[in-house]
Design a protein around this motif. Structure first.
Motif, PDB file in Angstrom:
ATOM      1  N   LYS A 122       3.283   3.320   3.143  1.00 25.47           N
ATOM      2  CA  LYS A 122       4.166   2.896   4.231  1.00 25.47           C
ATOM      3  C   LYS A 122       3.634   3.366   5.585  1.00 25.47           C
ATOM      4  CE  LYS A 122       8.739   2.417   2.183  1.00 25.47           C
ATOM      5  NZ  LYS A 122       9.971   3.202   1.936  1.00 25.47           N
ATOM      6  N   THR A 123       3.100   4.600   5.585  1.00 25.18           N
ATOM      7  CA  THR A 123       2.516   5.098   6.827  1.00 25.18           C
ATOM      8  C   THR A 123       1.343   4.213   7.236  1.00 25.18           C
ATOM      9  OG1 THR A 123       2.860   7.225   5.744  1.00 25.18           O
ATOM     10  CG2 THR A 123       1.857   7.266   7.929  1.00 25.18           C
ATOM     11  N   ASN A 124       0.525   3.857   6.249  1.00 27.46           N
ATOM     12  CA  ASN A 124      -0.617   2.994   6.556  1.00 27.46           C
ATOM     13  C   ASN A 124      -0.167   1.623   7.061  1.00 27.46           C
ATOM     14  OD1 ASN A 124      -1.854   5.172   5.182  1.00 27.46           O
ATOM     15  ND2 ASN A 124      -3.566   3.859   4.607  1.00 27.46           N
ATOM     16  N   VAL A 125       0.878   1.103   6.430  1.00 26.85           N
ATOM     17  CA  VAL A 125       1.390  -0.210   6.860  1.00 26.85           C
ATOM     18  C   VAL A 125       1.857  -0.123   8.311  1.00 26.85           C
ATOM     19  CG1 VAL A 125       3.260  -1.883   6.512  1.00 26.85           C
ATOM     20  CG2 VAL A 125       2.017  -0.983   4.544  1.00 26.85           C
ATOM     21  N   GLU A 126       2.514   0.997   8.628  1.00 26.38           N
ATOM     22  CA  GLU A 126       2.981   1.178  10.006  1.00 26.38           C
ATOM     23  C   GLU A 126       1.799   1.187  10.973  1.00 26.38           C
ATOM     24  OE1 GLU A 126       5.452   0.672  12.501  1.00 26.38           O
ATOM     25  OE2 GLU A 126       6.173   0.690  10.422  1.00 26.38           O
ATOM     26  N   ASN A 127       0.716   1.843  10.554  1.00 24.65           N
ATOM     27  CA  ASN A 127      -0.480   1.871  11.401  1.00 24.65           C
ATOM     28  C   ASN A 127      -1.077   0.477  11.569  1.00 24.65           C
ATOM     29  OD1 ASN A 127      -0.377   4.602  11.878  1.00 24.65           O
ATOM     30  ND2 ASN A 127      -1.615   5.127  10.079  1.00 24.65           N
ATOM     31  N   CYS A 128      -1.041  -0.301  10.494  1.00 24.89           N
ATOM     32  CA  CYS A 128      -1.568  -1.672  10.575  1.00 24.89           C
ATOM     33  C   CYS A 128      -0.766  -2.486  11.577  1.00 24.89           C
ATOM     34  CB  CYS A 128      -1.505  -2.359   9.215  1.00 24.89           C
ATOM     35  SG  CYS A 128      -2.533  -1.574   7.977  1.00 24.89           S
ATOM     36  N   ARG A 129       0.543  -2.248  11.560  1.00 24.89           N
ATOM     37  CA  ARG A 129       1.413  -2.934  12.512  1.00 24.89           C
ATOM     38  C   ARG A 129       0.996  -2.608  13.942  1.00 24.89           C
ATOM     39  NH1 ARG A 129       7.092  -4.400  11.367  1.00 24.89           N
ATOM     40  NH2 ARG A 129       7.201  -3.025   9.579  1.00 24.89           N
ATOM     41  N   ALA A 239      -7.772  -0.085   5.090  1.00 22.71           N
ATOM     42  CA  ALA A 239      -6.557  -0.155   5.901  1.00 22.71           C
ATOM     43  C   ALA A 239      -5.364   0.427   5.158  1.00 22.71           C
ATOM     44  CB  ALA A 239      -6.270  -1.592   6.305  1.00 22.71           C
ATOM     45  N   LEU A 240      -5.257   0.108   3.878  1.00 22.95           N
ATOM     46  CA  LEU A 240      -4.097   0.575   3.124  1.00 22.95           C
ATOM     47  C   LEU A 240      -4.371   1.894   2.406  1.00 22.95           C
ATOM     48  CD1 LEU A 240      -2.787  -2.779   1.610  1.00 22.95           C
ATOM     49  CD2 LEU A 240      -1.934  -1.550   3.611  1.00 22.95           C
ATOM     50  N   GLY A 241      -5.645   2.302   2.387  1.00 25.38           N
ATOM     51  CA  GLY A 241      -5.993   3.544   1.707  1.00 25.38           C
ATOM     52  C   GLY A 241      -5.848   3.448   0.204  1.00 25.38           C
ATOM     53  N   VAL A 242      -6.127   2.274  -0.332  1.00 28.18           N
ATOM     54  CA  VAL A 242      -6.022   2.090  -1.780  1.00 28.18           C
ATOM     55  C   VAL A 242      -7.407   1.775  -2.349  1.00 28.18           C
ATOM     56  CG1 VAL A 242      -4.993   0.679  -3.603  1.00 28.18           C
ATOM     57  CG2 VAL A 242      -3.682   1.180  -1.543  1.00 28.18           C
ATOM     58  N   PRO A 268     -11.546   4.019  -0.081  1.00 30.22           N
ATOM     59  CA  PRO A 268     -11.222   3.958   1.344  1.00 30.22           C
ATOM     60  C   PRO A 268     -11.908   5.065   2.125  1.00 30.22           C
ATOM     61  CG  PRO A 268      -9.262   4.434   0.021  1.00 30.22           C
ATOM     62  CD  PRO A 268     -10.351   4.079  -0.919  1.00 30.22           C
ATOM     63  N   ALA A 269     -12.431   4.696   3.266  1.00 28.11           N
ATOM     64  CA  ALA A 269     -13.051   5.671   4.143  1.00 28.11           C
ATOM     65  C   ALA A 269     -11.936   6.481   4.777  1.00 28.11           C
ATOM     66  CB  ALA A 269     -13.858   4.960   5.214  1.00 28.11           C
ATOM     67  N   THR A 270     -11.947   7.779   4.533  1.00 30.01           N
ATOM     68  CA  THR A 270     -10.912   8.609   5.152  1.00 30.01           C
ATOM     69  C   THR A 270     -11.344   8.955   6.554  1.00 30.01           C
ATOM     70  OG1 THR A 270     -11.937  10.377   3.910  1.00 30.01           O
ATOM     71  CG2 THR A 270      -9.771   9.670   3.166  1.00 30.01           C
ATOM     72  N   THR A 271     -10.436   8.770   7.465  1.00 30.23           N
ATOM     73  CA  THR A 271     -10.787   9.001   8.866  1.00 30.23           C
ATOM     74  C   THR A 271     -10.839  10.475   9.196  1.00 30.23           C
ATOM     75  OG1 THR A 271      -8.489   8.411   9.226  1.00 30.23           O
ATOM     76  CG2 THR A 271     -10.140   6.816   9.930  1.00 30.23           C
ATOM     77  N   GLU A 272      -9.971  11.261   8.531  1.00 33.71           N
ATOM     78  CA  GLU A 272      -9.982  12.697   8.822  1.00 33.71           C
ATOM     79  C   GLU A 272     -11.228  13.327   8.169  1.00 33.71           C
ATOM     80  OE1 GLU A 272      -6.701  12.585   6.150  1.00 33.71           O
ATOM     81  OE2 GLU A 272      -7.283  10.707   7.090  1.00 33.71           O
ATOM     82  N   VAL A 273     -11.611  14.452   8.693  1.00 33.22           N
ATOM     83  CA  VAL A 273     -12.725  15.166   8.096  1.00 33.22           C
ATOM     84  C   VAL A 273     -12.277  15.670   6.721  1.00 33.22           C
ATOM     85  CG1 VAL A 273     -14.351  17.082   8.383  1.00 33.22           C
ATOM     86  CG2 VAL A 273     -13.410  15.912  10.397  1.00 33.22           C
ATOM     87  N   ALA A 274     -13.077  15.312   5.702  1.00 37.97           N
ATOM     88  CA  ALA A 274     -12.679  15.688   4.349  1.00 37.97           C
ATOM     89  C   ALA A 274     -12.808  17.192   4.164  1.00 37.97           C
ATOM     90  CB  ALA A 274     -13.544  14.954   3.349  1.00 37.97           C
ATOM     91  N   SER A 275     -11.685  17.822   3.999  1.00 37.21           N
ATOM     92  CA  SER A 275     -11.732  19.259   3.738  1.00 37.21           C
ATOM     93  C   SER A 275     -12.041  19.461   2.252  1.00 37.21           C
ATOM     94  CB  SER A 275     -10.390  19.903   4.097  1.00 37.21           C
ATOM     95  OG  SER A 275      -9.387  19.338   3.283  1.00 37.21           O
ATOM     96  N   ILE A 284      -9.245   8.026  -8.321  1.00 37.98           N
ATOM     97  CA  ILE A 284      -9.773   7.066  -9.289  1.00 37.98           C
ATOM     98  C   ILE A 284      -8.977   5.781  -9.090  1.00 37.98           C
ATOM     99  CG2 ILE A 284     -10.058   6.527 -11.738  1.00 37.98           C
ATOM    100  CD1 ILE A 284      -9.833   9.826 -11.878  1.00 37.98           C
ATOM    101  N   PRO A 285      -9.670   4.683  -8.883  1.00 37.59           N
ATOM    102  CA  PRO A 285      -8.944   3.442  -8.587  1.00 37.59           C
ATOM    103  C   PRO A 285      -7.986   3.087  -9.713  1.00 37.59           C
ATOM    104  CG  PRO A 285     -11.301   3.159  -8.221  1.00 37.59           C
ATOM    105  CD  PRO A 285     -11.117   4.485  -8.885  1.00 37.59           C
ATOM    106  N   PHE A 286      -6.737   2.771  -9.355  1.00 30.09           N
ATOM    107  CA  PHE A 286      -5.809   2.291 -10.373  1.00 30.09           C
ATOM    108  C   PHE A 286      -5.740   0.768 -10.356  1.00 30.09           C
ATOM    109  CE2 PHE A 286      -3.315   3.857  -6.727  1.00 30.09           C
ATOM    110  CZ  PHE A 286      -2.736   2.683  -6.293  1.00 30.09           C
ATOM    111  N   ILE A 287      -6.494   0.188  -9.430  1.00 29.51           N
ATOM    112  CA  ILE A 287      -6.570  -1.273  -9.414  1.00 29.51           C
ATOM    113  C   ILE A 287      -7.949  -1.686  -9.894  1.00 29.51           C
ATOM    114  CG2 ILE A 287      -6.670  -3.301  -7.910  1.00 29.51           C
ATOM    115  CD1 ILE A 287      -4.478  -2.047  -6.276  1.00 29.51           C
ATOM    116  N   THR A 288      -7.976  -2.432 -10.974  1.00 35.12           N
ATOM    117  CA  THR A 288      -9.251  -2.881 -11.519  1.00 35.12           C
ATOM    118  C   THR A 288      -9.271  -4.404 -11.539  1.00 35.12           C
ATOM    119  OG1 THR A 288      -9.159  -0.960 -12.962  1.00 35.12           O
ATOM    120  CG2 THR A 288     -10.903  -2.560 -13.381  1.00 35.12           C
TER     121      THR A 288
END
Lengths: 302, 297
Positions: A122-129, A239-242, A268-275, A284-288
């Motif tokens: 939902k947060t990602n969707v808001e960002n897309c908006r 965009a959706l982080g999926v 998905p490319a994470t924008t924040e620095v990966a800690s 692990i992708p749950f969409i195949t």
């Protein structure tokens, strides 16, 4: 009686002739629009034989499809059936990637009841908006699509009035007024992401179409029925982080013996620095999805 | 109104109602479009002929039909006012560009399509279906004629809407250049390019000048003064914009009142006279010709 037969025969002969002549005529007279109309009519006819989202079928049905086909493909399907149990076909109307993603994602939410994932997306969707707004899209041209997706998301979670069953999800995915709206939502999200990061996507797009990013979005992303490519998948996943896993069922083979089915994970490319902690929990992708040249279906792991 | 009659669950209806709202909230001087009250899938519109073309000043009416699958399927457009570019009562194909047939997309709207239609008018039809290739002069004649009266079409309810739209557009569209200067509308055009504004004001001046010329005594004064007045107006024009722009936010259609017009015309004449007199004074002070004028008046 005889007369009737004669008439029939005549009729047939005539129609054959008229087909021939009309074929000759048509080469000269057919405009681009006519060709496009005809093409889309054929497209529609073919596509309507399959529902937007089909039933879950055992993987053996895929095998049956290639019975007399390429031995490489048959071999690969055998490899696939070691890891995957079932396939759900989607209509080949150019929206199959988005449609597969839609069903697969909502089904995952319905089955996992993963509230944190719902909040996250939902947060990602808001960002897309926000992205679309900042790109100058008029609010009313996209908000209906956003609202409809969020509605589906909400109803996939159990425990409120709007909750739906798995059956209902299948029904909705086959209902054009819902299914197409969700597909269009994904198209908006994809287009927004590509435009927002146009510098990143530009080289890919140049390689594909030789056009600008803007043209690409206007002609290959936003219009319904335009097929998806790697660019679309990367953009939507980011965009959706999926994350999305795609298995490629094609005739390619490697020399080192033992056939394997290539797959690619779109993470998905994470924008924040990966800690440290973030890096360790690689999703692990749950969409195949199963890709066969020109088409995407949904795969179910064992 | 319409909200009660339609199934708001229908996504097309929801979308269309939003477009109506948006159209009313952000009116444009270039076009006006509204649905029929009895059927929101049927719209009427009018566009203003694009400036710097033979359509300038023309008011072209048409109808829009929105498909049940809107916004997935495009709306269809049909012109009702003879214009010399598109056949009337024939669907206009907005994707005529033969090489790259543009796809309709849901992120477009009636507004986008109308803007595209206006941009399309001065383009070469290239023999496209439903297109006409009249000569510029013929188109200009049609443009002038288009202002006289809106087309007669459809039910009384539709006709009422067409008439309303026509009134609105008349109040917004400057007249066809180089003609009809006698029916100059006194209302200052809002939200326009400065140059368009200048031309309409000079047209106003020209009208005033015509009246002035009736009195033979100041005949010569006017002739000499006019070239100097023009740059003055050009400088004045931009400053009048901020005040007029506030009108933009008003959603309701402005009704064009002839009484207002007369008042404005007289005001314009008065102002012009004042300017002329001031310039004349300056002119007299600055040059020796002063005495000549003094003698005459």
């Amino acid at each position: 009686m005889q007369n009737q037969e004669n008439l029939d025969a005549d009729g047939k002969a005539e129609s054959v002739i008229s087909i021939q002549t009309s074929e000759y005529d048509s080469w000269g007279n057919l405009g681009d629009d006519d060709i496009m109309l005809q093409k889309s009519a054929i497209f529609v006819q073919e596509a309507e034989k399959v529902p937007f989202v089909g039933d879950k079928e055992p993987l053996s049905s895929l095998e049956a499809e290639y019975k007399s086909g390429s031995p490489i493909l048959l071999e690969k399907i055998k490899v696939l059936s070691g890891q995957y149990a079932a396939i759900r076909r989607t209509r080949g109307d150019g929206n199959c990637f988005f449609r597969s993603f839609m069903f697969s994602y909502l089904e995952h939410i319905l089955e996992s009841q993963d509230k944190t994932e719902v909040d996250r997306i939902k947060t990602n969707v808001e960002n897309c908006r926000k992205t679309l707004r900042s790109l100058g899209y008029t609010e009313f041209t996209f908000e209906d699509f956003f609202a409809l997706f969020l509605e589906q998301l909400e109803s996939a979670l159990q425990g409120n009035e709007s909750s739906i069953s798995h059956e209902e999800l299948v029904i909705r995915s086959r209902d054009q007024s819902i299914s197409d709206y969700v597909v269009m939502f994904f198209r908006f999200v994809t287009s927004g992401e590509i435009q927002k990061r146009s510098e990143f996507f530009e080289p890919f797009i140049m390689g594909l179409t030789n056009g600008t990013v803007d043209q690409f979005c206007k002609t290959a992303v936003e219009p319904m029925g335009e097929e998806s490519d790697h660019v679309h998948i990367i953009a939507l996943s980011d965009a959706l982080g999926v994350p999305i896993r795609v298995l490629y069922l094609d005739r390619s083979s490697c020399d080192s013996g033992g056939l394997s089915v290539n797959h690619h994970d779109f993470v998905p490319a994470t924008t924040e620095v990966a800690s440290g902690s973030a890096a360790s929990e690689i999703k692990i992708p749950f969409i195949t999805l199963l890709y066969r040249p020109g088409h995407y279906d949904i795969l179910y792991p064992k | 109104m319409a909200e009660d009659k339609y199934n708001l669950k229908n996504p097309a209806v929801k979308r269309i109602l939003q477009e109506v709202k948006e159209m009313q909230a952000n009116p444009s001087d270039d076009f006006m479009s509204l649905p029929l009250e009895e059927n929101i899938f049927e719209w009427q519109f009018a566009i203003r002929g694009p400036g710097d073309s033979e359509f300038e000043g023309g008011i072209y009416h048409g109808r829009i039909q929105l498909p049940a699958e809107y916004p997935f399927k495009p709306p269809s457009f049909m012109l009702l006012t003879p214009n010399g570019r598109f056949e009337t009562q024939t669907k206009i194909c907005l994707s005529i560009s033969n090489h790259h047939p543009e796809h309709w997309q849901p992120s477009w709207s009636v507004r986008t399509a109308l803007v595209a239609l206006i941009a399309f008018m001065p383009t070469n039809p290239n023999g496209a279906l439903g297109s006409l290739d009249y000569k510029k002069e013929e188109r200009r004649v049609l443009a002038i004629k288009s202002r006289e009266a809106p087309p007669k079409f459809g039910t009384p309810e539709r006709q009422k809407l067409i008439d309303e739209i026509h009134e609105y557009m008349l109040s917004k569209a400057p007249p066809v250049p180089q003609s009809g200067s006698t029916d100059v509308s006194g209302e200052k055009p809002t939200n326009e390019e400065a140059d368009v504004q200048v031309t309409s004001e000079t047209a106003e001046l020209a009208a005033a000048v015509e009246e002035l010329q009736n009195s033979p005594t100041i005949n010569r004064i006017v002739e000499e003064a006019v070239p100097e007045v023009q740059p003055e107006v050009a400088r004045v024009a931009p400053s009048s914009r901020p005040t007029t722009q506030t009108e933009q936010g008003r959603p309701e259609t402005r009704v064009h009142k002839p009484a207002d017009d007369r008042l404005f015309t007289w005001a314009a004449i008065g102002l012009t006279l004042a300017i002329v007199v001031l310039l004349l004074k300056k002119f007299m002070k600055a040059s020796a010709h002063g005495s000549v004028f003094m003698d005459e008046s």
